[in-house]
Scaffold this active site. Structure first.
Site, PDB file in Angstrom:
ATOM      1  N   ASN A  74       0.759  -1.139  -0.102  1.00  0.00           N
ATOM      2  CA  ASN A  74      -0.131  -0.007   0.105  1.00  0.00           C
ATOM      3  C   ASN A  74       0.906   1.352   0.066  1.00  0.00           C
ATOM      4  OD1 ASN A  74      -1.508   2.236   1.254  1.00  0.00           O
ATOM      5  ND2 ASN A  74      -3.276   0.687   1.304  1.00  0.00           N
ATOM      6  N   CYS A 112      -9.162  -3.990  -5.395  1.00  0.00           N
ATOM      7  CA  CYS A 112      -8.291  -5.001  -5.817  1.00  0.00           C
ATOM      8  C   CYS A 112      -9.192  -6.328  -5.979  1.00  0.00           C
ATOM      9  CB  CYS A 112      -7.458  -5.259  -4.476  1.00  0.00           C
ATOM     10  SG  CYS A 112      -6.543  -3.750  -4.142  1.00  0.00           S
ATOM     11  N   CYS A 169     -10.047  -5.572  -0.848  1.00  0.00           N
ATOM     12  CA  CYS A 169     -11.099  -4.606  -1.216  1.00  0.00           C
ATOM     13  C   CYS A 169     -11.965  -4.790  -2.288  1.00  0.00           C
ATOM     14  CB  CYS A 169     -10.662  -3.130  -0.848  1.00  0.00           C
ATOM     15  SG  CYS A 169      -9.722  -2.387  -2.418  1.00  0.00           S
ATOM     16  N   SER A 184      -7.557  -9.467   3.441  1.00  0.00           N
ATOM     17  CA  SER A 184      -8.921  -9.895   2.303  1.00  0.00           C
ATOM     18  C   SER A 184      -8.964  -8.548   1.572  1.00  0.00           C
ATOM     19  CB  SER A 184     -10.123 -10.017   3.121  1.00  0.00           C
ATOM     20  OG  SER A 184     -11.222 -10.459   2.452  1.00  0.00           O
TER      21      SER A 184
END
Ligand SMILES: [Ca+2]
Ligand SMILES: [Ca+2]
Ligand SMILES: [Zn+2]
Ligand SMILES: [Zn+2]
Lengths: 148, 148
Positions: free
Chosen positions: A42, A85, A82, A80
């Site tokens: 990120n 993505c 989003c 997990s």
């Protein structure tokens, strides 16, 4: 590369981002033959970017590829995925998504399965703890990243 | 800003990209009060990036924003959004997606509606013709961009 080795790369990326003051989510894209195509984390804080999540950064760092390169590939991600993505994995026809944990956030796993993608959740304690710590420390930054 | 003015910005972006030798898809993100938050175009060729589509580039160029900034916003895009851009709009809770055309490509419109996003298709001839021309001229580049 086995799933624990793939997730280990994603987790290294997450730690790197945490140490940079960023959001600790990392990912790695591995081809069907086991070759690492790209890895990333990120970059909201580092680049001021709302589109560089862990998985999209791994895709970005994999560069331009023809569709066949993604065939049979696996996206490893510490958390997990989003909706964005999830959609990125669907766009490129990634075959498997291996997830470190979905306790801190549950993303598009159901939609991935519905669209024929294999989803594996490893429930990894390191991923869970790093993300929990970050959310405790910087709740506003986390909310910004997931649009809440 | 009305829908034709919003789409006109997206189309300007698409033409810019075409003139740069890139993929002619553009987008503009407009807040609920009519303020332009960001505009952008596909950057696959220009940046070598598989994640900078029209809509994600508009989000990237909008920078970091809190969730409330996206409330009531509209994403204008010259072409029906792919799965990744569909997911990006869902992640940030964009309220409306206004689409130039969906003849050359039909993306996640149904999924957007299912998730409560208003979808408007303007069926704009300029958008349709520029995209048709591009696909005729560079079919392999187009396939790469949609993972086929
Ligand atoms: Ca992320
Ligand atoms: Ca695009
Ligand atoms: Zn994401
Ligand atoms: Zn797209």
């Amino acid at each position: 590369m086995d799933d624990s080795a793939g997730l280990a790369i994603a987790f290294e990326e997450a730690k790197t981002s945490y140490n940079e003051g960023g959001i600790p989510i990392g990912a790695a894209l591995v081809a069907s033959d086991g070759k690492l195509l790209g890895r990333g984390h990120n970059m909201r804080v580092q680049l001021g970017s709302p589109i560089h999540h862990g998985e999209t950064s791994a895709l970005f760092n994999s560069g331009r590829l023809p569709a066949r390169a993604y065939k049979g590939s696996t996206m490893y991600t510490t958390l997990s995925p989003c909706d964005m993505c999830t959609g990125a994995c669907l766009l490129y026809g990634i075959s498997r998504v291996v997830i470190g944990e979905n306790t801190n956030f549950l993303g598009g796993e159901g939609y991935l399965k519905q669209r024929g993608v294999e989803v594996v959740v490893l429930d990894n304690p390191d991923c869970r703890e790093l993300m929990s710590q970050f959310i405790r420390e910087k709740p506003e930054l986390w909310k910004e990243d997931i649009g809440t």
